[in-house]
Design a protein around this motif. Structure first.
Motif, PDB file in Angstrom:
ATOM      1  N   UNK A 191      30.187  44.475  31.049  1.00 34.92           N
ATOM      2  CA  UNK A 191      31.264  45.021  31.867  1.00 34.92           C
ATOM      3  C   UNK A 191      32.300  45.629  30.934  1.00 34.92           C
ATOM      4  N   UNK A 192      32.861  46.751  31.310  1.00 35.73           N
ATOM      5  CA  UNK A 192      33.825  47.443  30.460  1.00 35.73           C
ATOM      6  C   UNK A 192      35.248  47.074  30.852  1.00 35.73           C
ATOM      7  N   UNK A 193      36.181  47.377  29.960  1.00 36.35           N
ATOM      8  CA  UNK A 193      37.588  47.120  30.258  1.00 36.35           C
ATOM      9  C   UNK A 193      38.042  47.952  31.454  1.00 36.35           C
ATOM     10  N   UNK A 194      37.548  49.183  31.565  1.00 35.80           N
ATOM     11  CA  UNK A 194      37.918  50.024  32.712  1.00 35.80           C
ATOM     12  C   UNK A 194      37.416  49.423  34.019  1.00 35.80           C
ATOM     13  N   UNK A 195      36.206  48.865  33.994  1.00 42.70           N
ATOM     14  CA  UNK A 195      35.690  48.218  35.201  1.00 42.70           C
ATOM     15  C   UNK A 195      36.546  47.007  35.561  1.00 42.70           C
ATOM     16  N   UNK A 196      36.973  46.257  34.565  1.00 38.97           N
ATOM     17  CA  UNK A 196      37.835  45.103  34.838  1.00 38.97           C
ATOM     18  C   UNK A 196      39.135  45.528  35.493  1.00 38.97           C
ATOM     19  N   UNK A 197      39.674  46.658  35.068  1.00 38.22           N
ATOM     20  CA  UNK A 197      40.922  47.153  35.659  1.00 38.22           C
ATOM     21  C   UNK A 197      40.736  47.567  37.115  1.00 38.22           C
ATOM     22  N   UNK A 198      39.567  48.067  37.434  1.00 39.84           N
ATOM     23  CA  UNK A 198      39.356  48.621  38.772  1.00 39.84           C
ATOM     24  C   UNK A 198      38.948  47.576  39.808  1.00 39.84           C
ATOM     25  N   UNK A 199      38.448  46.426  39.358  1.00 38.71           N
ATOM     26  CA  UNK A 199      37.928  45.427  40.283  1.00 38.71           C
ATOM     27  C   UNK A 199      39.007  44.440  40.724  1.00 38.71           C
ATOM     28  N   UNK A 200      38.885  43.877  41.922  1.00 37.89           N
ATOM     29  CA  UNK A 200      39.793  42.794  42.337  1.00 37.89           C
ATOM     30  C   UNK A 200      39.454  41.501  41.595  1.00 37.89           C
ATOM     31  N   UNK A 201      40.475  40.715  41.292  1.00 42.70           N
ATOM     32  CA  UNK A 201      40.315  39.502  40.491  1.00 42.70           C
ATOM     33  C   UNK A 201      40.603  38.258  41.313  1.00 42.70           C
ATOM     34  N   UNK A 202      39.972  37.161  40.887  1.00 42.68           N
ATOM     35  CA  UNK A 202      40.404  35.815  41.249  1.00 42.68           C
ATOM     36  C   UNK A 202      41.012  35.208  39.987  1.00 42.68           C
ATOM     37  N   UNK A 203      42.142  34.585  40.126  1.00 42.96           N
ATOM     38  CA  UNK A 203      42.739  33.931  38.957  1.00 42.96           C
ATOM     39  C   UNK A 203      43.351  32.600  39.371  1.00 42.96           C
ATOM     40  N   UNK A 204      43.830  31.835  38.378  1.00 45.50           N
ATOM     41  CA  UNK A 204      44.383  30.508  38.621  1.00 45.50           C
ATOM     42  C   UNK A 204      45.893  30.522  38.418  1.00 45.50           C
ATOM     43  N   UNK A 205      46.592  29.835  39.311  1.00 46.50           N
ATOM     44  CA  UNK A 205      48.036  29.609  39.231  1.00 46.50           C
ATOM     45  C   UNK A 205      48.816  30.908  39.408  1.00 46.50           C
ATOM     46  N   UNK A 206      48.859  31.786  38.413  1.00 49.61           N
ATOM     47  CA  UNK A 206      49.473  33.112  38.532  1.00 49.61           C
ATOM     48  C   UNK A 206      50.922  33.028  39.016  1.00 49.61           C
ATOM     49  N   UNK A 207      51.688  32.186  38.336  1.00 53.32           N
ATOM     50  CA  UNK A 207      53.108  32.037  38.641  1.00 53.32           C
ATOM     51  C   UNK A 207      53.911  32.283  37.366  1.00 53.32           C
ATOM     52  N   UNK A 208      55.202  32.577  37.512  1.00 56.21           N
ATOM     53  CA  UNK A 208      56.014  32.833  36.310  1.00 56.21           C
ATOM     54  C   UNK A 208      55.972  31.696  35.297  1.00 56.21           C
TER      55      UNK A 208
END
Length: 202
Positions: free
Chosen positions: A87-104
């Protein structure tokens, strides 16, 4: 004692739990998952628990010992129609992500590093634990970064594929943390050695 639900922590034969059973079958542990509130009030957390299992990058200025190092990999659904063996960095930018926590005040070390690199990506699902992530990816067009050990354990059951991350992300270093007040306690010293010994066999 509190344990991170990240589970690169879940060992096999020489796990902390099996080592405990072999060395002290009469000892009982309570393992509790934790979230952002534990990090926001680390002083209270460490005072009230024997150990806090948490990667470096969340708290500092407390005693700790490193347990193991783990890398980050990209994870996508099995049979993803447009992604092959990489997978390329450009593909990573274009796809929706799941992530953890994601708070300040609470995000993964990988997410923080991506932010420092100026890597912008769209997050459309946030969860409070690493363990369900592969199962939430399955059958979707989302992507995620996950610890390699956990990804390898769950890939087959969850129906996901593991791909190399095209962006250099610093390895995760899992550690055991404790309050200075507990440093000299013999029981807690024994418990720290137990986790260190089990981690050394990974």
């Amino acid at each position: 004692m509190r344990c991170d639900t990240a589970p690169s922590w879940r060992w096999q034969r020489s796990s902390g739990c099996s080592a405990l059973e072999e060395r002290a079958p009469g000892v009982r542990l309570r393992l509790e998952p934790h979230g952002p509130s534990v990090i926001d009030d680390a002083e209270t957390t460490l005072r009230g628990n024997d150990l806090l299992l948490l990667p470096h990058g969340f708290i500092s200025d407390y005693p700790s010992q490193n347990l193991y190092t783990d890398g980050w990999v990209c994870v996508v659904s099995e049979g993803y129609p447009t992604i092959g063996d990489s997978i390329s960095a450009d593909e990573l930018r274009s796809l929706p992500w799941i992530t953890q926590y994601h708070r300040p005040t609470a995000s993964t070390t990988a997410d923080r590093q991506l932010a420092l690199l100026g890597f912008e990506h769209r997050v459309d699902l946030v969860i409070e634990s690493f363990l369900p992530l592969p199962f939430l990816l399955s059958g979707t067009r989302r992507v995620a970064l996950l610890q390699r050990r956990l990804a390898e354990r769950l890939a087959s059951a969850a129906g996901v594929r593991i791909l190399p991350c095209p962006i250099e992300v610093t390895d995760l270093v899992e550690a055991a943390w404790w309050h200075p007040l507990h440093a000299a306690d013999p029981g807690r010293q024994w418990l720290r050695r137990l986790f260190a010994d089990a981690s050394a066999e990974l």
